[in-house]
Enzyme design. Structure first.
Site, mmCIF file in Angstrom:
data_model
loop_
_atom_site.group_PDB
_atom_site.id
_atom_site.type_symbol
_atom_site.label_atom_id
_atom_site.label_comp_id
_atom_site.label_asym_id
_atom_site.label_seq_id
_atom_site.Cartn_x
_atom_site.Cartn_y
_atom_site.Cartn_z
ATOM 1 N N GLY A 224 32.251 48.619 43.777
ATOM 2 C CA GLY A 224 31.529 47.439 44.227
ATOM 3 C C GLY A 224 30.088 47.769 44.565
ATOM 4 N N GLY A 228 28.296 47.316 50.359
ATOM 5 C CA GLY A 228 29.688 47.265 50.790
ATOM 6 C C GLY A 228 30.318 48.642 50.831
ATOM 7 N N GLU A 248 32.473 53.958 43.938
ATOM 8 C CA GLU A 248 31.625 53.775 42.769
ATOM 9 C C GLU A 248 30.791 52.546 43.059
ATOM 10 O OE1 GLU A 248 30.520 51.554 39.877
ATOM 11 O OE2 GLU A 248 32.503 51.757 38.983
ATOM 12 N N CYS A 285 28.841 47.492 35.910
ATOM 13 C CA CYS A 285 28.193 48.530 36.717
ATOM 14 C C CYS A 285 27.320 49.429 35.859
ATOM 15 C CB CYS A 285 29.232 49.364 37.463
ATOM 16 S SG CYS A 285 30.501 50.079 36.399
#
Length: 490
Positions: A224, A228, A248, A285
């Site tokens: 995420g 966070g 990650e 990502c």
């Protein structure tokens, strides 16, 4: 606690009734049940672990039509993409089944005794590995199958001998419950404890924080945002007994297009790059969020080609309204920091249009705001006056999941310097193609220096993901019966 609600990602309308978020008691029960299941599962054979993982893959495939329809409603990612992602998920489960069956979690290093005194002489030693214990797995929003309830983190943890408590992502709560129902059925059919794989859910931060704080949780795995992940890592470190946290996180994934590559096939590369920037509405990502170009005629010809190719793209709606709001704010933040817009695509509401911005290398290095990840269909061009500035830009990035280098085909001092800079900041360096798309293989490395991950020595994708959940133990002068177990914990 915040209300948990499923939404239609294309319309923003509520889908079904509000769902009950997990309470403190629910979290405690899930962690306690996982801990109770840990001993037997840590001692399980590779064959037993493989049987579970393969049955879970079969369960997903048996419910494919229903699951894909639900995922499409909650994410707007489309049935073609989602069917492909479900295939990847079952591939991951079966791959880790094969790894477990081959005995990889039980591999050991035998260091026989050497007669005589130290430093050369030493007792007999065997180095093997032990499962960590229950893993708190935080599902991602952008891959509702492959990085969610039965994604790679869950598969690798189970193969390592660890129970899992999944914190479902609030972006696809109904899908998460449907997958969890399949899990429960498989566990029951195999006579395994229901607590081996648990699920908690909630829209606010309370559930995730409560889970990572629970004293019976032995590790955390997260995919995420940097914000966070950093918050959860701080919680993991602040526990009376800190635990490993494998996050990650965000990444801007620089793509360097050197003049040689642009001169050879600039128009083709522009089309390829535009597709990568907007793939999945930019919600990857590994999205190439930073394009590093060197001033010159090749770049002057390439940028209009990229603008034209991007303008033809029509991204679908983003996963959630919150992500769309953050995307718009991120683009505004770039412009406030001095970036100039080259393309402001007009999407069909509620989908955003593709965005392309440009800034000088000096400005990029000076302003940290320009190095923030903007999650969505956009990219920022950084114009460099020299190859030395390319290296300075990469140094300013600091850490990334990927760096792509186009045009470094010749062994030159300049190319060596750029490759050196790329490998210093990235977990994966590409010399062809685009970074979107992460193969599940033995050599894969999906994780890089901060802020792209919390543990750059590890990967969240590929065979080596298993290593995160195994702790080395040295057995010195161990009795024969213990060595006869072949690395299986007793």
């Amino acid at each position: 606690m915040s209300t948990l609600q499923s939404f239609n990602a294309r319309t923003g309308e509520a889908h079904g009734a509000a769902l009950a978020p997990s309470t403190e008691q629910d979290i405690d029960r899930a962690a306690t049940d996982a801990h109770a299941a840990f001993g037997d599962w840590a001692r399980s054979s590779g064959e037993q672990r493989a049987a579970l993982l393969r049955a879970l893959a079969d369960g997903l495939e048996a419910e494919r039509e229903q699951l894909v329809a639900c995922a499409d409603l909650e994410t707007a990612l489309g049935p073609v993409r989602l069917n492909g992602e479900l295939d990847r998920t079952t591939f991951q489960l079966r791959r880790f089944a094969d790894i477990a069956q081959r005995g990889v979690p039980f591999e050991s290093l035998d260091d026989p005794a050497v007669a005589g005194g130290p430093p050369a002489g030493h007792p007999a030693m065997v180095r093997q590995r032990m499962p960590l214990g229950p893993v708190a797995m935080f599902a991602a929003s952008n891959f509702p199958f492959a990085f969610s309830v039965l994604g790679g983190d869950t598969a690798s943890a189970l193969a390592a001998g660890c129970p899992v408590v999944v914190k479902a992502h609030p972006g696809h709560p109904v899908l998460s419950q449907q997958v969890f129902a399949i899990i429960q059925g498989v566990l029951k059919a195999q006579g395994l404890p229901a607590g081996l794989i648990g699920l908690v859910q909630g829209a606010g931060v309370e559930v995730g924080v409560g889970l990572i704080r629970h004293p019976l949780i032995a590790a955390g795995a997260f995919t995420g945002s940097t914000r966070g992940g950093a918050a959860l890592q701080a919680e993991a470190n602040a526990r009376p007994r800190p635990i490993p946290f494998y996050g990650e996180l965000g990444s801007i994934n620089p793509l360097i297009a050197l003049p040689a590559a642009l001169a050879a096939k600039g128009a083709e590369l522009a089309t390829t790059l535009a597709g990568s920037i907007t793939l999945g509405c930019g919600q990857f990502c590994t999205n190439p969020g930073l394009l590093v170009l060197v001033d010159g005629p090749e770049t002057e010809a390439f940028i209009p080609q990229l603008v034209e190719a991007l303008a033809r793209q029509q991204p679908h709606p983003m996963l959630t309204a919150g992500m769309r709001k953050a995307f718009d704010a991120g683009i505004k933040g770039f412009m406030d920091a001095g970036a100039r817009s080259l393309l402001q695509g007009q999407g069909v509401a509620p989908a955003p249009g593709p965005q392309l911005l440009q800034v000088s290398a000096q400005r990029f290095i000076e302003r940290h705001e320009l190095r923030e990840e903007v999650f969505g269909p956009s990219s920022l061009i950084v114009r460099c006056a020299s190859l030395a500035e390319v290296n300075a830009v990469l140094a300013a990035v600091g850490g990334s999941l990927t760096v792509t280098v186009w045009g470094a085909d010749e062994d030159t001092a300049d190319n060596r310097a750029i490759v050196r800079s790329a490998t210093q900041i990235a977990g994966r360096v590409l010399f062809a193609g685009v970074p979107t798309g992460v193969a599940v293989t033995a050599a894969q490395q999906h994780g890089g220096p901060w802020p792209s991950s919390t543990a750059p020595m590890t990967t969240s994708v590929g065979d080596a993901a298993l290593e995160r959940f195994l702790r080395p133990v040295c057995l010195q002068d161990a009795p024969a019966w213990l060595l006869a177990r072949g690395g299986v914990p007793c």
